[in-house]
Design an enzyme around this catalytic site. Structure first.
Site, short mmCIF file in Angstrom:
data_model
loop_
_atom_site.label_atom_id
_atom_site.label_comp_id
_atom_site.label_asym_id
_atom_site.label_seq_id
_atom_site.Cartn_x
_atom_site.Cartn_y
_atom_site.Cartn_z
N LYS A 104 0.83 -1.21 0.00
CA LYS A 104 0.00 0.00 0.00
C LYS A 104 0.87 1.26 0.00
O LYS A 104 2.08 1.17 -0.14
CB LYS A 104 -0.98 -0.05 1.17
CG LYS A 104 -1.84 -1.33 1.23
CD LYS A 104 -2.88 -1.41 0.12
CE LYS A 104 -3.49 -2.79 -0.07
NZ LYS A 104 -4.39 -3.28 0.95
C1 LIG Z 1 -5.38 -4.38 1.29
C2 LIG Z 1 -6.83 -4.17 1.37
C3 LIG Z 1 -7.60 -4.51 2.49
C4 LIG Z 1 -7.05 -5.27 3.63
O1 LIG Z 1 -5.94 -4.69 4.19
P1 LIG Z 1 -5.07 -5.45 5.29
O2 LIG Z 1 -4.36 -4.32 5.97
O3 LIG Z 1 -4.16 -6.37 4.55
O4 LIG Z 1 -6.00 -6.16 6.19
C5 LIG Z 1 -8.94 -4.17 2.51
N1 LIG Z 1 -9.52 -3.56 1.47
C6 LIG Z 1 -8.83 -3.25 0.36
C7 LIG Z 1 -9.53 -2.54 -0.76
C8 LIG Z 1 -7.48 -3.56 0.26
O5 LIG Z 1 -6.80 -3.28 -0.86
#
Ligand SMILES: *Cc1c(COP(=O)(O)O)cnc(C)c1O
Length: 388
Positions: free
Chosen positions: A189
């Site tokens: 991210k």
């Molecule tokens: C990555 C992601 C999540 C989950 O994130 P985590 O921190 O890995 O639990 C939820 N929603 C979206 C759209 C994502 O891209």
């Protein structure tokens, strides 16, 4: 392999984590509130509750809004499964709203139509709608919020892709058109804490519930006790919560990453513009960003040419992987996952998201991707297309 996304960690992050390792608190120390303040400052929210993942943040956001069995949550099928699973974890049912064919975000017009149709037939309306700022581009959030007021549902923005993005100059996360905004800090991210997430809100009562839910439902603030305190050791478990706490090691990493947020997003936008130029003229559809939006560009998703034979996506994907370009597909439509099929969904339910899933490929995009590496990706992409 050039991956589709990866973290950018400098010596500042390494020193900050090392300082925590040598300090008194590995968890429940001073770094978590510092990280929360840094997020509030960056996104313009009044409260932030940091947790161990965005999945956890989505779960406690649903719990804090009172979601339970018999309720419905609506989200987009073009997302990671966690955006829908949070509802199921609360015993609620899930439904979806198809996406806009240009932004690949939940379509606010289709949402309005579905709500009106449900109401006219006397069918249940959602308790919560969870739009996702797909690839970092904000959704039409004012429209969704206007529908929330009219049809009386709550809104959780899943901004896992979108910290650092803005719309008409308003940062994603300010919660001016939602109850709660959730961020993810997974390494792919925009900023990372290894694993981590956060929920932001401007509602202090909601913030209190989020804070309590992340740590067993336990309250330590005397002003919130329901019984008389017996002494400094006293605390109360007032609801059923979880241990979703972020550690100080993660928060220290996050504090350093937040200092680099605007630089990361600027570089992502620069690379995206360069892709737009370098890929123009190829038989591809490139991502479009609405003029009112500044995307965080978590992803650079393209579509292969739909007029060519079936299987173009698969061929392009395999050829690029063979050439060590770590492309990925965002996303397989959630409603077609076996778990959701077993709940009654099937092919044809959300055709725009299904078509997107069959045509899309995400190209490598992260701040430390060099221009030379990007040229290499474009070159390999061109060759892969020529080979077909
Ligand atoms: C990555 C992601 C999540 C989950 O994130 P985590 O921190 O890995 O639990 C939820 N929603 C979206 C759209 C994502 O891209």
């Amino acid at each position: 392999m050039i991956p589709y996304g990866r973290q950018s960690i400098g010596s500042e992050e390494v020193s900050a984590v090392k300082r925590v390792l040598e300090s008194d608190f590995l968890t429940q120390g001073p770094c978590v509130p510092q990280f929360e303040q840094a997020i509030c400052d960056a996104v313009g929210a009044e409260h932030c509750v940091a947790v161990n993942s965005a999945t956890s943040a989505l779960h406690i956001a649903c719990l804090a809004l009172g979601l339970k069995e018999g309720d419905e949550v609506w989200t987009t099928p073009n997302t990671f499964v966690a955006s829908a699973n949070c509802a199921r974890l609360c015993g609620a049912s899930v439904d979806f709203v198809d996406i806009c064919e240009h932004t690949w975000n939940l379509d606010a017009v289709l949402l309005g139509q579905k709500l009106a149709d449900r109401r006219s037939r006397g069918l249940p309306l959602p308790k919560i709608v969870i739009p996702v700022h797909f690839s970092g581009q904000p959704t039409d959030q004012e429209q969704i919020w206007a529908l929330a007021k009219e049809f009386k549902f709550h809104v959780i923005e899943d901004a896992s892709h979108a910290i650092g993005a803005s719309r008409n100059g308003e940062p994603v996360g300010s919660c001016c058109y939602s109850d709660i905004t959730v961020f993810s800090f997974h390494p792919v991210k925009i900023v990372t804490t290894a694993e981590g997430g956060a929920a932001c809100t401007n509602d202090s009562a909601l913030a209190g519930r989020l804070d309590t839910l992340r740590s067993h439902g336990i309250v330590r603030d005397e002003s919130r006790f329901v019984h008389v305190s017996k002494g400094p050791w006293y605390y109360e478990q007032q609801s059923l919560g979880l241990n979703y706490r972020m550690t100080d090691l993660q928060a220290a990493l996050g504090v350093e990453q937040m200092k680099k947020l605007s630089g990361f997003v600027e570089r992502r936008n620069e690379l995206a513009l360069q892709y737009n130029e370098k890929l123009s003229g190829l038989p591809l559809i490139l991502p479009t960003v609405k003029s009112e939006n500044y995307s965080a560009f978590h992803l650079y998703p393209i579509h292969v040419d739909a007029t060519q034979a079936d299987g173009v996506q698969g061929e392009l994907f395999s050829r690029l992987r063979e050439r060590h370009i770590g492309v990925q597909v965002h996303y397989l439509a959630v409603h077609l996952q076996p778990y959701y099929r077993q709940l009654g969904f099937g092919p044809g339910d959300f055709p725009i998201a299904e078509r997107h899933a069959d045509l899309t490929v995400s190209l490598p995009l992260y701040p430390t991707l060099t221009n030379d590496q990007q040229d290499h990706v474009v070159d390999q992409l061109r060759r892969s297309l020529d080979a077909s």
